[in-house]
Design a protein around this motif. Structure first.
Motif, mmCIF file in Angstrom:
data_model
loop_
_atom_site.group_PDB
_atom_site.id
_atom_site.type_symbol
_atom_site.label_atom_id
_atom_site.label_comp_id
_atom_site.label_asym_id
_atom_site.label_seq_id
_atom_site.Cartn_x
_atom_site.Cartn_y
_atom_site.Cartn_z
ATOM 1 N N GLY A 18 0.802 -1.223 -0.002
ATOM 2 C CA GLY A 18 -0.086 -0.039 -0.030
ATOM 3 C C GLY A 18 0.914 1.400 -0.122
ATOM 4 N N LEU A 19 2.076 1.387 0.403
ATOM 5 C CA LEU A 19 2.981 2.483 0.570
ATOM 6 C C LEU A 19 3.105 3.099 -0.841
ATOM 7 C CD1 LEU A 19 5.096 4.264 1.710
ATOM 8 C CD2 LEU A 19 6.680 2.465 1.596
ATOM 9 N N VAL A 22 0.297 5.059 -1.982
ATOM 10 C CA VAL A 22 0.143 6.249 -1.227
ATOM 11 C C VAL A 22 1.156 7.258 -1.772
ATOM 12 C CG1 VAL A 22 0.782 7.539 0.822
ATOM 13 C CG2 VAL A 22 -0.570 5.309 1.006
ATOM 14 N N ASN A 165 3.377 1.293 8.590
ATOM 15 C CA ASN A 165 3.280 -0.071 9.504
ATOM 16 C C ASN A 165 4.413 0.039 10.638
ATOM 17 O OD1 ASN A 165 3.172 -2.540 10.375
ATOM 18 N ND2 ASN A 165 2.773 -3.432 8.369
ATOM 19 N N VAL A 213 -1.175 6.643 9.010
ATOM 20 C CA VAL A 213 -1.965 6.788 8.105
ATOM 21 C C VAL A 213 -3.301 6.511 8.240
ATOM 22 C CG1 VAL A 213 -0.331 6.377 6.218
ATOM 23 C CG2 VAL A 213 -1.271 4.265 7.412
ATOM 24 N N GLU A 377 -4.509 -2.524 11.435
ATOM 25 C CA GLU A 377 -4.443 -2.122 10.255
ATOM 26 C C GLU A 377 -4.289 -0.750 10.160
ATOM 27 O OE1 GLU A 377 -3.931 -2.785 6.743
ATOM 28 O OE2 GLU A 377 -5.329 -4.513 7.294
ATOM 29 N N PRO A 378 -3.118 -0.265 9.795
ATOM 30 C CA PRO A 378 -2.660 1.217 9.907
ATOM 31 C C PRO A 378 -3.615 1.965 9.093
ATOM 32 C CG PRO A 378 -0.637 -0.020 9.718
ATOM 33 C CD PRO A 378 -1.893 -1.218 9.386
ATOM 34 N N CYS A 379 -4.025 1.577 7.874
ATOM 35 C CA CYS A 379 -5.142 2.310 7.087
ATOM 36 C C CYS A 379 -5.911 1.215 6.460
ATOM 37 C CB CYS A 379 -4.616 3.215 6.194
ATOM 38 S SG CYS A 379 -6.030 4.144 5.531
ATOM 39 N N GLY A 380 -5.299 0.622 5.548
ATOM 40 C CA GLY A 380 -5.946 -0.523 4.554
ATOM 41 C C GLY A 380 -6.514 0.289 3.524
HETATM 42 C C1 GLC Z 1 0.638 -0.319 4.835
HETATM 43 C C2 GLC Z 1 -0.211 -0.727 5.791
HETATM 44 C C3 GLC Z 1 -1.485 -0.493 5.259
HETATM 45 C C4 GLC Z 1 -1.723 1.086 4.774
HETATM 46 C C5 GLC Z 1 -0.727 0.898 3.670
HETATM 47 C C6 GLC Z 1 -0.402 2.511 3.184
HETATM 48 O O1 GLC Z 1 0.780 -1.420 3.892
HETATM 49 O O2 GLC Z 1 -0.225 -2.080 6.325
HETATM 50 O O3 GLC Z 1 -2.506 -0.593 6.290
HETATM 51 O O4 GLC Z 1 -3.042 0.984 3.972
HETATM 52 O O5 GLC Z 1 0.755 0.843 4.297
HETATM 53 O O6 GLC Z 1 -0.441 3.373 4.029
#
Ligand code: GLC
Length: 476
Positions: A18-19, A22, A165, A213, A377-380
């Motif tokens: 997921g990083l 973002v 994370n 996040v 789950e930091p964001c998901g």
């Molecule tokens: C990490 C986290 C996830 C988040 C992503 C983007 O992969 O596990 O929860 O959405 O980073 O920030």
């Protein structure tokens, strides 16, 4: 304002999680603001080079010191959706078959962090803020303090450190301090934690601001259940922590434009979603029953995604009148579990142990509910994508899941998904059962399907919040 966004991966160039989404989505959105000059810097991995992208061009090269080592830094650049990307090239560190997982990852990303700072003079871009992400860039504040303090042009550079994370912190042995980082003993206190050098801990101490996040995650990590050992440090520095919930690229994740789908659809067009369901069932060899709810999971198959809960009650789930579709790879234990369940319940279970973005689109569009019972789950991002595709999420109330999925009131139909609190398999089963009952309450279900597709999960609001944080720390 001038922002340098530093990360270990950014889509579409390189993505393992997921990083990368973002690192693509947020800068692209920020660049729409004419007051923001945002650029992204990532390593020039073999996988990026192998694509032979003609847009990536050589800019310059120079040397950098890392402890006693003198190392080559090549800078390549490209522009993608109006954002400039820089790629740090070093064949020894990055010309490898994957991004992470090597014995010298600590040294590789120490090099990356040092090269980021060294490159500023060569790319002629002195940012107001360097926005750092996760442990791979966490040494930037320490290098800035220890090695660039004497440079007047660097004095005003501020740092924001974002935790995606907290599980991965960048821990190395104590000798690393002098040998690799080239720091003196005066830096040991800041750098060390529980008898090792901890990159993330140093960033929490030294960055001007720390963000997570999602908002809930910013509170959760102050407790040891979530913090992987860092709760005491986070409590100490809580005055500089904030949470900004991620967005998604709503142009990319758009069921009305998604080219993978057999029929595109908008909010309210339930018949078209049902066509996608029939197509999905046919593709996966499941009985084409429109009245049976399809519940899906698209996830890395690892236990903190809540798969131990699913494992515990899989027979109870599959004794219900539903179909379960899983897509993803991960631990063998779970890959084998789902394959076994598929052989045991061929009419109810479809296990797809792979990465497959077309299949992911079909599943988001073709399923009725989306299960995400994460332990943390930091964001998901998947729950946001699911809602965008009108698929009702069933989630545990943690981190970003808690911030983005509002529990449905079955009497009024308000809310966006089904949730449960305790990390307990039968609480999850309860939420699944409630979602199945709700699914048969057609009128309300269609209302929810329509409402969740209209939720604005773009980067619009988060990017405003980031701009405010940048402005705040620029005044320090
Ligand atoms: C990490 C986290 C996830 C988040 C992503 C983007 O992969 O596990 O929860 O959405 O980073 O920030």
């Amino acid at each position: 304002m001038k922002i340098l966004f530093a990360a270990s991966e950014a889509a579409p160039f390189v993505k393992t999680g997921g990083l990368a989404d973002v690192a693509q989505g947020l800068p692209t959105y920020l660049a729409k603001n004419k007051d923001v000059d945002i650029r992204v810097i990532i390593p020039y991995y073999k996988s990026i080079k192998d694509k032979n992208d003609k847009n990536i061009k050589f800019l310059t090269s120079f040397g950098v010191n890392l402890g006693w080592r003198r190392l080559h830094v090549g800078i390549f650049e490209a522009v993608y959706k109006k954002v400039k990307y820089y790629f740090i090239d070093n064949e020894y560190y990055f010309n490898r078959d994957s991004c992470y997982g090597f014995y010298d990852d600590g040294e590789r990303f120490a090099y990356f962090s040092k090269a980021i700072l060294e490159s500023l003079m060569h790319i002629d871009f002195i940012p107001d803020v360097i926005h750092l992400n996760d442990w791979q860039t966490a040494l930037v504040p320490a290098f800035l303090k220890a090695h660039y303090g004497g440079m007047i042009s660097f004095h005003q550079i501020k740092t924001l450190f974002t935790i995606h994370n907290i599980e991965y912190q960048g821990k190395v042995s104590n000798e690393f301090l002098g040998d690799v980082l080239g720091f003196g003993e005066e830096m040991r206190g800041v750098m060390s934690y529980e008898d090792c050098i901890n990159f993330m801990k140093s960033a929490i101490v030294l960055a001007d601001k720390v963000s997570t996040v999602s908002e809930t995650y910013s509170y959760e990590i102050r407790y040891s259940f979530f913090s992987h050992g860092l709760s005491e440090i986070l409590k100490q520095y809580e005055y500089k922590i904030c949470g900004i919930t991620n967005g998604i690229d709503t142009d990319l994740f758009n069921p009305n434009k998604d080219k993978n789908l057999i029929v595109n659809y908008k909010a309210g067009e339930i018949e078209k979603k049902e066509e996608n369901k029939r197509f999905l069932q046919e593709k996966l060899g499941l009985p084409q029953k429109s009245e049976v709810p399809v519940i899906s999971m698209i996830s890395r198959l690892v236990s903190h995604k809540g798969l131990d809960l699913v494992e515990y009650i899989c027979d109870e789930i599959l004794s219900m009148d539903l179909q379960l579709v899983v897509l993803g790879t991960g631990d063998k234990r779970y890959e084998n579990l789902f394959k076994f369940l598929q052989s045991k319940y061929p009419d109810k279970m479809s296990a797809n142990i792979e990465f497959n973005s077309a299949l992911a689109s079909w599943i988001y569009a073709g399923s009725d509910m989306f299960l995400m019972p994460s332990k943390s789950e930091p964001c998901g991002l998947s729950q946001l994508i699911a809602m965008r595709y009108g698929t009702v999420p069933v989630v545990r109330e943690t981190g970003g899941l808690n911030d983005t999925v509002k529990p449905i009131n079955v009497l009024t139909g308000e809310g966006s998904g089904f949730t449960f609190k305790a990390y307990n398999a039968h609480d999850m089963l309860g939420a699944i059962k409630r979602s199945v009952d709700y699914y048969y309450d057609k009128e309300k279900y269609i209302k929810t399907f329509t409402n969740i597709m209209k939720i604005n999960s773009s980067w619009k609001e988060p990017s405003k919040k980031y701009i405010n944080v940048y402005k705040e720390i620029m005044q320090y």
